[in-house]
Design a protein around this motif. Structure first.
Motif, mmCIF file in Angstrom:
data_model
loop_
_atom_site.group_PDB
_atom_site.id
_atom_site.type_symbol
_atom_site.label_atom_id
_atom_site.label_comp_id
_atom_site.label_asym_id
_atom_site.label_seq_id
_atom_site.Cartn_x
_atom_site.Cartn_y
_atom_site.Cartn_z
ATOM 1 N N LYS A 92 26.814 30.350 62.642
ATOM 2 C CA LYS A 92 25.600 30.986 63.161
ATOM 3 C C LYS A 92 24.612 29.953 63.692
ATOM 4 N N GLN A 93 24.479 28.836 62.955
ATOM 5 C CA GLN A 93 23.460 27.848 63.321
ATOM 6 C C GLN A 93 23.944 26.820 64.340
ATOM 7 N N TYR A 94 25.242 26.464 64.256
ATOM 8 C CA TYR A 94 25.723 25.341 65.066
ATOM 9 C C TYR A 94 26.805 25.736 66.065
ATOM 10 N N GLY A 95 27.357 26.940 65.896
ATOM 11 C CA GLY A 95 28.393 27.384 66.825
ATOM 12 C C GLY A 95 29.781 27.232 66.256
ATOM 13 N N ARG A 96 30.680 28.083 66.716
ATOM 14 C CA ARG A 96 32.034 28.094 66.187
ATOM 15 C C ARG A 96 32.835 26.856 66.565
ATOM 16 N N GLU A 97 32.423 26.170 67.636
ATOM 17 C CA GLU A 97 33.257 25.076 68.132
ATOM 18 C C GLU A 97 33.354 23.896 67.165
ATOM 19 N N ILE A 98 32.431 23.791 66.196
ATOM 20 C CA ILE A 98 32.517 22.656 65.272
ATOM 21 C C ILE A 98 33.338 22.998 64.028
ATOM 22 N N VAL A 99 33.651 24.259 63.813
ATOM 23 C CA VAL A 99 34.320 24.667 62.581
ATOM 24 C C VAL A 99 35.792 24.285 62.612
ATOM 25 N N ARG A 100 36.245 23.714 61.538
ATOM 26 C CA ARG A 100 37.649 23.377 61.343
ATOM 27 C C ARG A 100 38.110 23.988 60.014
ATOM 28 N N PRO A 101 39.358 24.466 59.944
ATOM 29 C CA PRO A 101 39.862 24.949 58.652
ATOM 30 C C PRO A 101 39.837 23.831 57.614
ATOM 31 N N VAL A 102 39.586 24.219 56.362
ATOM 32 C CA VAL A 102 39.500 23.260 55.266
ATOM 33 C C VAL A 102 40.617 23.573 54.271
ATOM 34 N N VAL A 103 41.432 22.572 53.959
ATOM 35 C CA VAL A 103 42.591 22.779 53.071
ATOM 36 C C VAL A 103 42.650 21.658 52.039
ATOM 37 N N TYR A 104 43.298 21.955 50.914
ATOM 38 C CA TYR A 104 43.537 20.918 49.909
ATOM 39 C C TYR A 104 44.704 20.020 50.341
ATOM 40 N N PHE A 105 44.632 18.760 49.954
ATOM 41 C CA PHE A 105 45.698 17.834 50.342
ATOM 42 C C PHE A 105 47.032 18.255 49.751
ATOM 43 N N THR A 106 46.996 18.893 48.576
ATOM 44 C CA THR A 106 48.234 19.326 47.940
ATOM 45 C C THR A 106 48.856 20.513 48.682
ATOM 46 N N GLN A 107 48.035 21.309 49.362
ATOM 47 C CA GLN A 107 48.590 22.416 50.151
ATOM 48 C C GLN A 107 49.423 21.869 51.318
ATOM 49 N N LEU A 108 48.900 20.834 51.992
ATOM 50 C CA LEU A 108 49.659 20.242 53.094
ATOM 51 C C LEU A 108 50.912 19.524 52.577
ATOM 52 N N MET A 109 50.789 18.880 51.413
ATOM 53 C CA MET A 109 51.970 18.219 50.848
ATOM 54 C C MET A 109 53.043 19.245 50.492
ATOM 55 N N ALA A 110 52.626 20.377 49.937
ATOM 56 C CA ALA A 110 53.590 21.422 49.575
ATOM 57 C C ALA A 110 54.320 21.927 50.825
ATOM 58 N N LEU A 111 53.580 22.115 51.927
ATOM 59 C CA LEU A 111 54.219 22.539 53.173
ATOM 60 C C LEU A 111 55.237 21.503 53.637
ATOM 61 N N ALA A 112 54.838 20.250 53.605
ATOM 62 C CA ALA A 112 55.738 19.183 54.051
ATOM 63 C C ALA A 112 56.974 19.074 53.151
ATOM 64 N N ILE A 162 31.999 23.780 51.369
ATOM 65 C CA ILE A 162 32.116 23.715 52.833
ATOM 66 C C ILE A 162 32.581 25.057 53.383
ATOM 67 N N GLU A 163 33.604 25.625 52.752
ATOM 68 C CA GLU A 163 34.112 26.898 53.262
ATOM 69 C C GLU A 163 33.086 28.020 53.129
ATOM 70 N N ALA A 164 32.358 28.046 52.021
ATOM 71 C CA ALA A 164 31.365 29.105 51.823
ATOM 72 C C ALA A 164 30.245 29.003 52.844
ATOM 73 N N ASN A 165 30.009 27.798 53.348
ATOM 74 C CA ASN A 165 28.935 27.610 54.325
ATOM 75 C C ASN A 165 29.368 27.892 55.766
ATOM 76 N N ILE A 166 30.643 28.090 55.990
ATOM 77 C CA ILE A 166 31.132 28.249 57.367
ATOM 78 C C ILE A 166 30.441 29.393 58.124
ATOM 79 N N PRO A 167 30.235 30.565 57.515
ATOM 80 C CA PRO A 167 29.536 31.624 58.279
ATOM 81 C C PRO A 167 28.152 31.187 58.751
ATOM 82 N N MET A 168 27.414 30.488 57.881
ATOM 83 C CA MET A 168 26.078 29.996 58.266
ATOM 84 C C MET A 168 26.190 28.892 59.315
ATOM 85 N N ILE A 169 27.212 28.059 59.194
ATOM 86 C CA ILE A 169 27.402 26.973 60.165
ATOM 87 C C ILE A 169 27.719 27.544 61.541
#
Length: 303
Positions: free
Chosen positions: A257-277, A248-255
């Protein structure tokens, strides 16, 4: 925390030593905080992911079978993998060795020639999210939270291989996650204070299998995942599979370009958010390793 009396063997696979290092480091932080003890399989090899089976059936069983045999030799009753593809391969090898005597005999011949012990198909395979959910438990997760992620809206993306096919993953049996409507990640995100959205694309394919052969198809699948998260006003797409995360992240530049920046959301691992919490820093959670930028949203939310 040990698994029964046999302990847990950790299988990082290829991806967690490569592009998935952030997943590995954040998984280690979270596991340690929750008291989950795992011993890494010594001299593990690639499991062949989902591709080798199209080249050689025996090789597609032997590669994960060797890892399982080494785990058994360590005295482990279960192998824990953070990758959906690895869980698929390991589970598929177990089924082949357990149910087909001819396959088991050939595999043990190969294993012994390779200097590995024989294997009977009797080591359980678990995804790391199952271990966190079942052995640590939601109450332990809540008690460990130091900085609740209140105000964050997340779309939990499980990927297509987490529960499929059931004959390999065991989804829906015992204490495994629901095969049609998995919820372990949603429950964990809510336990750390985040708000989950009712995300209907949580188990669709990300297009990873088409990433090289047909990039346009891959981009379209990934775009649909991000587009739905944007429609639901989610801040992040949260993943539990290094292959899905990378695709998903590797496709973001193409997305973009094709669909617009407004649909892009950051993509994170669930363990990264758990570590922050759990009180770890963004640096500890290796968020800078991600291709997509989670920092701006986290900063705007006070994290």
């Amino acid at each position: 925390m040990s698994y029964d009396e046999g302990g847990l063997a950790f299988y990082p696979g290829c991806s967690l030593d490569g592009l998935g290092k952030a997943y590995r480091k954040s998984s280690e932080l979270v596991s340690r905080d929750l008291g989950i003890v795992m011993d890494e399989i010594v001299d593990y090899n690639c499991c062949g992911a989902t591709e080798v089976k199209t080249v050689s059936y025996d090789l597609s069983v032997f590669l994960p079978g060797r890892n399982l045999a080494l785990a058994k030799e360590m005295g482990s009753k279960a192998v824990v993998a953070p990758c959906n593809g690895c869980v698929f391969s390991l589970g598929r090898a177990n089924k082949a060795i357990t149910e087909d005597a001819a396959t088991k005999n050939r595999m043990n011949e190969y294993l012994n020639k390779a200097g590995a012990p024989s294997y009977e198909g009797d080591v359980e395979v678990k995804h790391i999210i199952e271990v966190i959910y079942q052995q640590a438990g939601l109450d332990a997760v809540r008690k460990r939270v130091r900085k609740p992620l209140k105000g964050l809206r997340v779309a939990c993306y499980y990927g297509c291989l987490y529960t499929r096919p059931k004959i390999y993953t065991g989804a829906g049996s015992g204490e495994r996650d629901n095969p049609e409507h998995p919820h372990f990640m949603d429950d964990l995100m809510e336990a750390i204070g985040a708000e989950t959205v009712d995300y209907p694309l949580k188990t669709v394919c990300c297009g990873g299998g088409h990433a090289i052969a047909d990039r346009e198809v891959s981009v379209g699948f990934s775009a649909s995942i991000l587009n739905e998260a944007a429609r639901l006003n989610a801040d992040f797409v949260v993943t539990m599979c290094p292959l899905g995360q990378m695709n998903i992240e590797a496709n973001i530049p193409m997305i973009e370009k094709q669909y617009g920046r407004e649909i892009v959301r950051p993509v994170v691992y669930f363990t990264q958010l758990m570590a922050l919490a759990f009180g770890h820093s963004r640096r500890d959670a290796r968020l800078a390793d991600n291709f997509s930028d989670a920092g701006k949203i986290l900063h705007s939310k006070g994290f």
